[in-house]
Design an enzyme around this catalytic site. Structure first.
Site, PDB file in Angstrom:
ATOM      1  N   TYR A  43       0.906  -1.085  -0.163  1.00 44.23           N
ATOM      2  CA  TYR A  43      -0.100  -0.127   0.007  1.00 44.23           C
ATOM      3  C   TYR A  43       0.875   1.020  -0.011  1.00 44.23           C
ATOM      4  CZ  TYR A  43      -3.688  -2.831   1.399  1.00 44.23           C
ATOM      5  OH  TYR A  43      -4.875  -4.026   1.416  1.00 44.23           O
ATOM      6  N   HIS A  53      -6.820   1.535  -2.147  1.00 43.93           N
ATOM      7  CA  HIS A  53      -6.445   0.224  -2.219  1.00 43.93           C
ATOM      8  C   HIS A  53      -4.953  -0.051  -2.819  1.00 43.93           C
ATOM      9  CE1 HIS A  53     -10.534  -0.771  -1.818  1.00 43.93           C
ATOM     10  NE2 HIS A  53     -11.094   0.081  -2.695  1.00 43.93           N
ATOM     11  N   LYS A  71      -4.973  -5.120  -9.127  1.00 43.15           N
ATOM     12  CA  LYS A  71      -3.931  -4.966  -8.657  1.00 43.15           C
ATOM     13  C   LYS A  71      -2.686  -5.574  -9.443  1.00 43.15           C
ATOM     14  CE  LYS A  71      -5.727  -5.389  -4.114  1.00 43.15           C
ATOM     15  NZ  LYS A  71      -6.601  -4.151  -4.562  1.00 43.15           N
TER      16      LYS A  71
END
EC number: 4.6.1.16
Lengths: 457, 420
Positions: free
Chosen positions: A350, A358, A406
């Site tokens: 992060y 996110h 991601k």
């Protein structure tokens, strides 16, 4: 930095005590208290579930109308009345609901969503009997939920699961807050740290005091802790060799009274790791008592280890060691590193923390045996990771990550050969943790799907 | 058609960039209406999950099916002037055609060989003879663009040679025999034809077979001479001082890993002291003797150089640098790449750093070297772009102005419950 550990009864940071107090208070006086993360999440999920039910109902009606038209029961112009078609509004709301990014922005998005969906209420009343509840003081979110709960019942009657926000109560009266006394609750949850986080806080930052179960009056040194954690990298805990005696567990070093885990968790959770930046200088806040930096050769527990230290070092491809190397690497660059179990990875990176945005990267650790030692017969025997991962696994992982938006990072860790005793010893002749860790090398690759049709320009 | 569905990235929300219209099965009904120059690929229609028993739904379905049949039943013809005759050349496992016209494909495919390379020799129409690589031949024969013939025998009726069937073409060109530059396998041909159908221009890389030429200077970052010339005022010079963690090593190691308790003036100081693990820095590697060593078995190498369809700079005589480099890997024969394989592959690639003014995530994702792996599993191709990211070069704590420091930013109107 920050965001260490997970509370045992909460979603991330320890909020159980506050939630319990709020819940008891809400039961007592019927008002919604300060909202913790879990309550907000549950409210949002419930509201979304109801929204989906309504949308499904609207689509069913549309199909019914179409069928009725075709069978000649209803005239065409009456059925295509746009006023009766709430599916368009559903789509707009869907857009709105999904553009709310990040948990922290929930309140504003919920408010705007509710404002938009209010015009639907009069339409509901066309189809069903709608009895608004008695006027309930509180936020608009509570109002809407209350009205939904007491109003239209979705077809399969699941409205009984409306969350207990404390307001769905027939009799509501304003209660004078001063009369409510705070219930006296014992905090039953604790903050759970993973081994890597604990080791990082203990040895890299020096803010954690670890109390080992065998209580005597010695502090565990970093190398002892490393060996202990490495031993517990597997379950049941690894024994280095059955022939040799087990490592004597170093005993507790108490500079003042021992800190209970609860106090440590409270210290970490409450006292922020930063001070007010307007001060001209910053201190590393030592919220826990720092370990006194005694030279290693004066610590009694270490001298007993010293002659056998190199044999008792964990294997270089120990699971904890490799994970910790990667953890320390990314933490030292400034990333907030959290366990990635939820997304099928080893770590999530992060930028500032899970509450702000996110995660952008999912890290998977791939141990690599490049050193010549691992090609020898004894090296091959001692490898912990045998066999290789195949392409299907890589594609699965990549798919999972891109589904949750991601980027996959493969972090290869070059594992050194087992130390013959020279590399890991510092100037004083003792094994030092930093030297153990410095023998590893890390290399990252970013994996992304390449679409043929999309790269044409 | 079923395969195309597997390529669709599932839609989740209104993010339009995730929706790739050309990957989805289009609604053929709109093909009839698509005329003119400004035609766009039509968006696909609504997806039905279950039959509704409405006439509207079944009518729509029938109309779409009929439109698809109409589109596919269009009869293809060859204009008489556009026939290209190609002859198979068994010794070099290639085919040649004399000045083929008739298809815009020939602009980007095939090449004429020089005196030294031409297998037939220098006599005759060498300058007009266009040679095709095995994969190009199969692709053109499949499309019907060329008419491939066996070599002329003495007892042939005309001077053209027997026509070669598609099976024969596959048998001759796919397999162990070395064409000019290497053997064509089915996996490589799958990648070639897939990309070619999408419109790209594809040429063989130098490392099509074997290790290729040794790594040249452009595979390595430029030497850092300029920073020294910039003088004492250059901040980069100061960075070299701080990056050297060896000096502080001995005082740090007494405290375990890191931070001695004390006074620190900034977060950056603390983070610098934490830096411990050596990481691979692509900007620091230089040409060494060891990097020129020959590879061992099982290496991954770049197979094809690919240019985009609209590339204006591509000329047959002078290609320019490719837009993409593709390395073809057989999924059933290999496993996920190891560090050695990836490292050796990266060593053959040119150094392409991200732009300095990019955002953090873009820099990390772009990487310093990148390659596209085409993983073929019995004809199903999947592309993965692998880039050499150096996380160590993007230090989060050095990014200014973001309020970096932890939980401070979470307060305010958005505090969810930790605000007390």
């Amino acid at each position: 930095m920050g965001f260490f550990g997970k509370a045992s009864l909460s979603r991330s940071e320890p909020t159980w005590l506050d939630r319990e107090k709020a819940r008891l208070k809400a039961e007592a006086d019927g008002m919604g208290g300060a909202r913790a993360a879990e309550v907000v999440t549950n409210a949002r999920r419930e509201e979304r579930r109801l929204f989906k039910l309504e949308r499904a109902r609207a689509e069913r009606e549309k199909i019914e109308r179409q069928r009725a038209v075709e069978q000649g029961r209803v005239a065409l112009e009456e059925a295509s009345d746009p006023r009766l078609d709430p599916t368009q509004e559903f789509r707009a709301d869907l857009v709105l609901a999904q553009t709310s990014s990040g948990v922290g922005e929930l309140n504003e998005e919920t408010e705007s969503l509710l404002k938009k969906s209010d015009p639907m209420n009069p339409e509901f009343s066309e189809h069903r009997v709608f009895e608004p509840a008695a006027p309930i003081p509180g936020s608009r979110a509570d109002e809407f939920l209350a009205s939904l709960a007491n109003g239209p019942m979705p077809c399969n009657g699941r409205a009984a699961n409306v969350p207990n926000t404390g307001i769905i109560d027939g009799n509501v009266e304003l209660v004078d807050e001063k009369n409510i006394s705070e219930p006296n609750i014992q905090n039953q949850e604790h903050l759970q740290l993973t081994l890597e986080e604990a080791f990082f806080l203990f040895s890299a930052l020096g803010v954690l005091h670890i109390q080992l179960p065998d209580t005597k009056s010695k502090a565990p040194s970093p190398i002892d802790l490393l060996i202990l954690f490495a031993k517990h990298a597997a379950f049941p805990p690894l024994a280095r060799s059955k022939a040799r005696p087990l490592i004597p567990v170093p005993s507790l070093a108490v500079n003042d009274q021992p800190l209970h885990a609860r106090a440590v968790s409270h210290a970490i959770a409450v006292a922020p790791l930063v001070k007010d930046p307007t001060e001209s200088s910053l201190r590393v806040p030592i919220t826990a008592t720092p370990l006194s930096p005694q030279p290693p050769h004066l610590v009694a527990s270490q001298t007993s280890l010293d002659p056998m230290a190199s044999q008792q070092l964990p294997a270089p491809d120990n699971h904890f060691l490799i994970n910790y190397v990667v953890y320390h690497h990314f933490r030292s660059l400034g990333w907030v590193v959290r366990p990635g179990l939820k997304f099928g990875a080893d770590y999530m990176l992060y930028n500032r923390g899970p509450v702000f945005s996110h995660a952008e990267f999912a890290v998977i650790i791939m141990p690599s045996y490049i050193d010549a030692y691992w090609e020898t017969p004894s090296g091959k025997r001692e490898r912990r990771v045998k066999g290789e991962k195949d392409w299907w696994w890589l594609h699965c992982v990549n798919r999972v990550q891109s589904q949750v938006k991601k980027t996959l990072v493969l972090c290869y860790v070059d594992i050194p050969a087992p130390d013959s005793g020279q590399d890991c010893r510092g100037v004083s002749g003792d094994v030092e943790v930093a030297r153990v860790l410095r023998r590893y090398k890390v290399r990252e690759f970013v994996i992304k799907r390449w679409a043929v049709n999309r790269s044409r320009e | 058609m079923a395969d195309a569905d597997e390529d669709v990235i599932p839609r989740s929300g209104p993010l339009q960039e995730d929706v790739d219209l050309s990957e989805e099965i289009q609604d053929f009904r709109f093909l009839g209406t698509a005329t003119g120059n400004d035609v766009k690929i039509p968006k696909r229609g609504e997806k039905d999950f279950e039959p509704h028993e409405t006439a509207l739904q079944s009518n729509t379905l029938a109309a779409s099916r009929q439109a698809m049949h109409n589109a596919l039943s269009f009869q293809r013809v060859h204009p008489p002037k556009g026939v290209a005759l190609a002859t198979f050349h068994p010794e070099s496992n290639m085919a040649y055609a004399l000045n083929p016209k008739g298809s815009p494909l020939f602009v980007r495919m095939g090449r004429t060989l020089s005196k030294a390379e031409d297998p037939i020799g220098d006599h005759g129409l060498r300058g007009q003879r266009m040679w095709f690589l095995p994969e190009e031949v199969i692709y053109l024969v499949e499309r019907g663009t060329i008419d491939l013939r066996w070599p002329v025998q003495e007892d042939d009726e005309d001077d053209k040679g027997l026509p070669m069937s598609l099976q024969a073409a596959y048998a001759m060109f796919l397999g162990e025999q070395q064409g000019l530059g290497g053997a064509l396998t089915f996996e490589r041909y799958s990648v070639y034809s897939g990309l070619k159908r999408a419109g790209y221009t594809i040429l063989r890389a130098a490392s099509f077979e074997g290790s290729g030429p040794p790594a040249t200077a452009n595979c390595y970052p430029p030497l850092p001479q300029r920073t020294w010339q910039a003088g004492l005022l250059s901040l980069a010079w100061l960075k070299y001082i701080f990056h050297n963690s060896e000096k502080e090593g001995h005082e740090r190691l007494e405290y375990g890993l890191g931070i001695a308790p004390g006074l620190y003036r900034s977060y950056a100081d603390i983070y610098r002291r934490l830096a411990l693990i050596p990481w691979y820095d692509p900007t620091n590697t230089q040409i060494t003797a060891a990097s020129q060593s020959s590879p061992t078995d099982g290496e991954i190498r770049v197979t094809y150089h690919v240019w985009k369809p609209g590339s204006a700079t591509f000329k047959k005589s002078d290609h320019g640098p490719p837009d993409f480099r593709i390395a073809v890997v057989d999924a059933r024969e290999t496993t996920a790449p190891s560090l050695q394989q990836l490292g050796n592959l990266m060593a053959t690639l040119p150094y392409e750093p991200p732009k300095a003014e990019d955002q953090l995530y873009q820099k990390l994702k772009h990487g310093y070297k990148n390659v596209i792996l085409a993983i073929v599993d019995q004809g199903v191709v999947s592309y993965l772009r692998i880039s050499d990211a150096a996380f160590g070069r993007e230090r989060l704590y050095e990014r200014a102005g973001r309020g970096f420091g932890g939980k401070r930013g979470g307060r305010g109107g958005r505090g969810r419950g930790r605000g007390r």
